[in-house]
Design a protein around this motif. Structure first.
Motif, PDB file in Angstrom:
ATOM      1  N   GLY A   1      -5.961   8.514   7.939  1.00 57.87           N
ATOM      2  CA  GLY A   1      -6.519   8.171   6.633  1.00 57.87           C
ATOM      3  C   GLY A   1      -7.208   6.835   6.630  1.00 57.87           C
ATOM      4  O   GLY A   1      -7.478   6.234   7.684  1.00 57.87           O
ATOM      5  N   ILE A   2      -7.459   6.395   5.446  1.00 60.09           N
ATOM      6  CA  ILE A   2      -8.215   5.151   5.257  1.00 60.09           C
ATOM      7  C   ILE A   2      -7.926   4.645   3.856  1.00 60.09           C
ATOM      8  O   ILE A   2      -7.528   5.427   2.987  1.00 60.09           O
ATOM      9  CB  ILE A   2      -9.731   5.425   5.446  1.00 60.09           C
ATOM     10  N   ALA A   3      -8.099   3.369   3.644  1.00 62.87           N
ATOM     11  CA  ALA A   3      -8.040   2.831   2.286  1.00 62.87           C
ATOM     12  C   ALA A   3      -9.189   1.858   2.112  1.00 62.87           C
ATOM     13  O   ALA A   3      -9.489   1.066   3.010  1.00 62.87           O
ATOM     14  CB  ALA A   3      -6.717   2.131   2.039  1.00 62.87           C
TER      15      ALA A   3
ATOM     16  N   GLY B   1     -10.348   0.228   5.712  1.00 63.76           N
ATOM     17  CA  GLY B   1      -9.823   0.359   7.058  1.00 63.76           C
ATOM     18  C   GLY B   1      -8.775   1.448   7.096  1.00 63.76           C
ATOM     19  O   GLY B   1      -8.137   1.747   6.079  1.00 63.76           O
ATOM     20  N   GLY B   2      -8.625   2.042   8.267  1.00 62.54           N
ATOM     21  CA  GLY B   2      -7.621   3.094   8.385  1.00 62.54           C
ATOM     22  C   GLY B   2      -7.388   3.431   9.834  1.00 62.54           C
ATOM     23  O   GLY B   2      -7.858   2.741  10.743  1.00 62.54           O
ATOM     24  N   SER B   3      -6.653   4.519  10.032  1.00 60.50           N
ATOM     25  CA  SER B   3      -6.340   4.910  11.405  1.00 60.50           C
ATOM     26  C   SER B   3      -5.843   6.345  11.459  1.00 60.50           C
ATOM     27  O   SER B   3      -5.471   6.915  10.438  1.00 60.50           O
ATOM     28  CB  SER B   3      -5.268   3.978  11.981  1.00 60.50           C
TER      29      SER B   3
ATOM     30  N   LYS C   1       1.992   8.243   1.555  1.00 62.55           N
ATOM     31  CA  LYS C   1       0.900   9.188   1.767  1.00 62.55           C
ATOM     32  C   LYS C   1       1.126   9.973   3.060  1.00 62.55           C
ATOM     33  O   LYS C   1       0.770  11.145   3.151  1.00 62.55           O
ATOM     34  CB  LYS C   1      -0.468   8.523   1.708  1.00 62.55           C
TER      35      LYS C   1
ATOM     36  N   GLN D   1      -6.742  -0.194  -4.432  1.00 61.55           N
ATOM     37  CA  GLN D   1      -7.277   0.514  -3.260  1.00 61.55           C
ATOM     38  C   GLN D   1      -7.688   1.929  -3.646  1.00 61.55           C
ATOM     39  O   GLN D   1      -7.084   2.536  -4.534  1.00 61.55           O
ATOM     40  CB  GLN D   1      -6.190   0.657  -2.192  1.00 61.55           C
TER      41      GLN D   1
ATOM     42  N   GLN E   1       1.243   3.420   2.067  1.00 64.08           N
ATOM     43  CA  GLN E   1       1.122   3.969   3.408  1.00 64.08           C
ATOM     44  C   GLN E   1       2.155   5.036   3.775  1.00 64.08           C
ATOM     45  O   GLN E   1       1.810   6.162   4.107  1.00 64.08           O
ATOM     46  CB  GLN E   1       1.163   2.837   4.441  1.00 64.08           C
TER      47      GLN E   1
ATOM     48  N   SER F   1       0.885  -1.164   0.000  1.00 66.80           N
ATOM     49  CA  SER F   1       0.000   0.000   0.000  1.00 66.80           C
ATOM     50  C   SER F   1       0.925   1.215   0.000  1.00 66.80           C
ATOM     51  O   SER F   1       2.103   1.078   0.339  1.00 66.80           O
ATOM     52  CB  SER F   1      -0.903   0.015   1.232  1.00 66.80           C
TER      53      SER F   1
ATOM     54  N   ARG G   1      -2.744   8.464  12.595  1.00 70.09           N
ATOM     55  CA  ARG G   1      -1.351   8.020  12.593  1.00 70.09           C
ATOM     56  C   ARG G   1      -0.538   8.653  13.715  1.00 70.09           C
ATOM     57  O   ARG G   1      -0.859   9.740  14.199  1.00 70.09           O
ATOM     58  CB  ARG G   1      -0.662   8.394  11.274  1.00 70.09           C
TER      59      ARG G   1
ATOM     60  N   ARG H   1       0.324  -7.897  -2.840  1.00 70.06           N
ATOM     61  CA  ARG H   1       0.629  -8.681  -1.630  1.00 70.06           C
ATOM     62  C   ARG H   1       0.788 -10.140  -2.018  1.00 70.06           C
ATOM     63  O   ARG H   1      -0.105 -10.714  -2.652  1.00 70.06           O
ATOM     64  CB  ARG H   1      -0.487  -8.531  -0.583  1.00 70.06           C
TER      65      ARG H   1
ATOM     66  N   ASP I   1      -7.043   4.912  -1.868  1.00 72.82           N
ATOM     67  CA  ASP I   1      -6.169   5.199  -0.745  1.00 72.82           C
ATOM     68  C   ASP I   1      -6.298   6.692  -0.408  1.00 72.82           C
ATOM     69  O   ASP I   1      -6.230   7.524  -1.307  1.00 72.82           O
ATOM     70  CB  ASP I   1      -4.735   4.852  -1.155  1.00 72.82           C
TER      71      ASP I   1
ATOM     72  N   HIS J   1      -3.161  -3.153  12.888  1.00 73.65           N
ATOM     73  CA  HIS J   1      -3.417  -2.472  11.607  1.00 73.65           C
ATOM     74  C   HIS J   1      -2.088  -2.315  10.857  1.00 73.65           C
ATOM     75  O   HIS J   1      -1.830  -3.013   9.910  1.00 73.65           O
ATOM     76  CB  HIS J   1      -4.121  -1.151  11.870  1.00 73.65           C
ATOM     77  N   HIS J   2      -1.275  -1.391  11.270  1.00 74.39           N
ATOM     78  CA  HIS J   2       0.119  -1.308  10.817  1.00 74.39           C
ATOM     79  C   HIS J   2       0.903  -0.473  11.813  1.00 74.39           C
ATOM     80  O   HIS J   2       0.299   0.179  12.669  1.00 74.39           O
ATOM     81  CB  HIS J   2       0.244  -0.805   9.379  1.00 74.39           C
TER      82      HIS J   2
HETATM   83  N1  ASP Z   1      -2.535   1.402   4.243  1.00 75.13           N
HETATM   84  C1  ASP Z   1      -3.594   0.801   4.987  1.00 75.13           C
HETATM   85  C2  ASP Z   1      -3.940  -0.544   4.390  1.00 75.13           C
HETATM   86  O1  ASP Z   1      -3.544  -0.857   3.283  1.00 75.13           O
HETATM   87  C3  ASP Z   1      -4.829   1.625   5.024  1.00 75.13           C
HETATM   88  C4  ASP Z   1      -4.665   2.861   5.826  1.00 75.13           C
HETATM   89  O2  ASP Z   1      -4.311   2.783   7.010  1.00 75.13           O
HETATM   90  O3  ASP Z   1      -4.955   3.942   5.297  1.00 75.13           O
HETATM   91  O4  ASP Z   1      -4.665  -1.314   5.006  1.00 75.13           O
END
Ligand code: ASP
Length: 583
Positions: free
Chosen positions: A526-528, A481-483, A200, A233, A197, A195, A485, A219, A235, A444-445
């Motif tokens: 953000g979100i994707a 999904g997103g968060s 962005k 996505q 991520q 992504s 940051r 992936r 994004d 999430h990440h």
């Molecule tokens: N990059 C994240 C994902 O691919 C989405 C995000 O957090 O904006 O799930």
């Protein structure tokens, strides 16, 4: 142009006009003195007529043409005597004066019809022919329309579409990377982005406070029906926002799409915490088109001598309305269903609340009628209902009951694909413990911010730290999904530390981001959205593959172009790669 009109354009108002059409032969019919050809293009089908009496030479020529030949015809639009109200051109036909064969065609390996005789593999191999079929073309059109609607909506909100690189750097977090060798840098590899991520987030630091991109992601995961090694996505990232702003902005986008595409005005999306989603549905993506919520029974059923319940971490059930008349056979079927290894329950306990008000269960030996009544009450059950109960380790039992709930939803027709139930799942845990590797992973990440009030627990009680992370779920499918940051260098370093990175590793992998945080990083989040999946939800079909023009099969292969494939020795030499083939 080789045509004056398309094959979907002409109607009664064009009668008498001389026209030129080009397209493919869908089918032809010889009816004694007349020959009819259906000429098809992307826009529709137009009937061509050849008359043996008035132009026998042309009629004989027309009879020789096979399916999928490419034709250009000149002729005159006439009103049909035998009208077809099912198609837009059904009131007219073309009396053809001249045919030109633009190209011939082999007989296609399957029929280019709505109900085709081609199996999956064959249609994948000849995907360019499958794409000629209405059903497939309509899916491509839906995808296109959605992408235009999204771009316009985002543009109106001042989001900028910015492309980020595809050749980036491999990182061990997340899924497996696809890697690309670099000829100019022997021994080194790019990775394709899972992504955009980090890019962005860097764009936020650059001041582009509203970014989006409809972007390909890669992936290298094991494939399932709804997964592709490359997927798209939507994004998005925004600066100077809190979680609430993101949810509202993108709820707006999704509502807009439903209004434009389906004519549906969705009411505000409910929110549910991750903890509640697990407690009441056993899933972080509950299908809320129907109720049948989980009811925990630990407090009521333990200590009655039924060792299965007594020894379980969790005893939990659902109430299926109007199923008390289920036969022995049906109950056995459900029991077998939950005992399959994929579901993994050890057994199924039922309580029937019979229509006459009596209660009958598979555990009558252990529970008095009063006790059964107490349990039934807990579910709010009424005569005619069937209670289904599972017991065991908490997580496993929740997961199994989730599968059973969805199965009952299917059986009872409660999962209607024309009914949409969107839901925000919020307050995800920040971390997830992995038994195998004995360490925490980011749920999430690693760039997701902990909830400020939970941050202090990061090194003392990490598993209870919640994140400002959210998923959009529609009908039990995770759409996005997103968060919010992390934008502070020290907090990001703490996060890497919890994830088991040494300072050195963190610096090596993500030094660029840590450094960027020192140059005025704004608060951002953000979100994707999974674009292919969103298309499939709008299209009412489960598989995302149908919405991808050239998808890969379940082994990650493109069987049309036959990829992946070996490369030449010269190419390997240039890359300084030596293959070691293991048996
Ligand atoms: N990059 C994240 C994902 O691919 C989405 C995000 O957090 O904006 O799930």
């Amino acid at each position: 142009m080789l045509r004056t009109h398309t094959c979907g354009e002409l109607n009664i108002s064009h009668c008498g006009q001389k026209v030129t059409l080009s397209g493919w032969i869908q089918r032809s019919r010889d009816l004694g003195g007349m020959t009819f050809i259906d000429l098809r293009d992307r826009y529709g089908i137009t009937q061509l007529v050849f008359n043996m009496e008035t132009n026998s030479e042309l009629c004989l020529e027309a009879r020789k043409l096979g399916r999928e030949f490419v034709l250009q015809v000149k002729g005159q639009v006439e009103e049909r005597s035998n009208k077809n109200s099912k198609i837009s051109t059904g009131e007219i036909e073309i009396i053809v004066h001249k045919i030109k064969i633009l190209n011939s065609s082999k007989t296609p390996p399957f029929t280019i019809e709505d109900k085709t005789d081609g199996g999956d593999e064959l249609r994948m191999k000849y995907r360019y022919l499958d794409l000629r079929r209405n059903e497939v073309r309509e899916k491509m059109e839906l995808r296109h329309n959605l992408s235009i609607l999204i771009r316009n909506y985002m543009n109106d909100l001042k989001f900028m579409e910015i492309e980020t690189p595809y050749l980036i750097k491999s990182t061990p977090e997340g899924a497996r990377d696809f890697v690309v060798p670099s000829r100019m840098n022997p021994n080194e590899f790019y990775a394709l982005p899972q992504s955009p991520q980090t890019f962005k987030q860097l764009l936020m630091i650059s001041g582009y406070d509203r970014y989006f991109q409809i972007v390909r992601c890669f992936r290298d995961e094991d494939l399932r029906a709804d997964r592709q090694p490359e997927f798209t996505q939507i994004d998005c990232e925004m600066s100077f926002v809190e979680q609430e702003d993101i949810l509202n902005t993108f709820e707006g986008l999704i509502k807009h799409l439903f209004m434009k595409v389906k004519g549906l005005s969705l009411s505000d999306f409910p929110r549910m915490s991750y903890a509640d989603a697990m407690k009441y549905y056993g899933s972080d993506k509950p299908d809320t088109r129907f109720g049948m919520k989980f009811v925990e029974l630990n407090n009521i059923v333990k200590g009655n001598g039924f060792s299965v319940f007594d020894n379980s971490e969790l005893v939990v059930g659902i109430c299926a309305e109007n199923c008390s008349e289920y036969t022995r056979k049906q109950i056995d079927e459900l029991t077998e269903f939950v005992k399959r290894p994929q579901v993994g329950a050890t057994g199924l306990v039922y309580i029937k609340y019979n229509l006459d008000g009596s209660l009958k269960s598979s555990v009558d030996k252990f529970f008095t009628p009063e006790k059964l009544e107490e349990i039934a009450k807990e579910f709010g059950a009424k005569p005619g209902d069937l209670i289904l109960i599972l017991a065991g380790r908490e997580e496993k039992t929740q997961t199994a009951l989730n599968v059973l709930r969805l199965e009952m939803g299917n059986r009872l027709g409660l999962r209607d694909s024309d009914n949409y139930s969107p839901l925000w799942v919020v307050d995800f845990p920040l971390l997830e413990w992995d038994e195998d590797t004995n360490r925490y992973y980011a749920k999430h990440h690693p760039f997701t911010a902990p909830k400020p009030e939970d941050y202090s627990m990061l090194f003392t009680n990490a598993k209870d730290v919640r994140a400002n992370a959210y998923d959009l779920v529609i009908n039990g499918v995770e759409i996005g999904g997103g968060s919010i940051r992390i934008f502070d260098r020290d907090m990001q370093k703490d996060m890497f530390k919890v994830l088991g990175f040494s300072d050195e590793e963190a610096q090596k992998q993500f030094g660029f981001l840590l450094e960027a945080f020192e140059y005025g990083a704004p608060p951002h989040g953000g979100i994707a959205f999974g674009f292919d999946r969103l298309c499939s939800v709008f299209g009412g079909v489960e598989s995302i593959r149908d919405f991808i023009a050239f998808p890969k099969n379940n082994n990650g292969r493109d069987i049309m172009i036959d990829s992946p494939s070996q490369i030449k020795q010269e190419q390997l030499d240039e890359l300084q790669i030596k293959l070691v083939i293991k048996d």
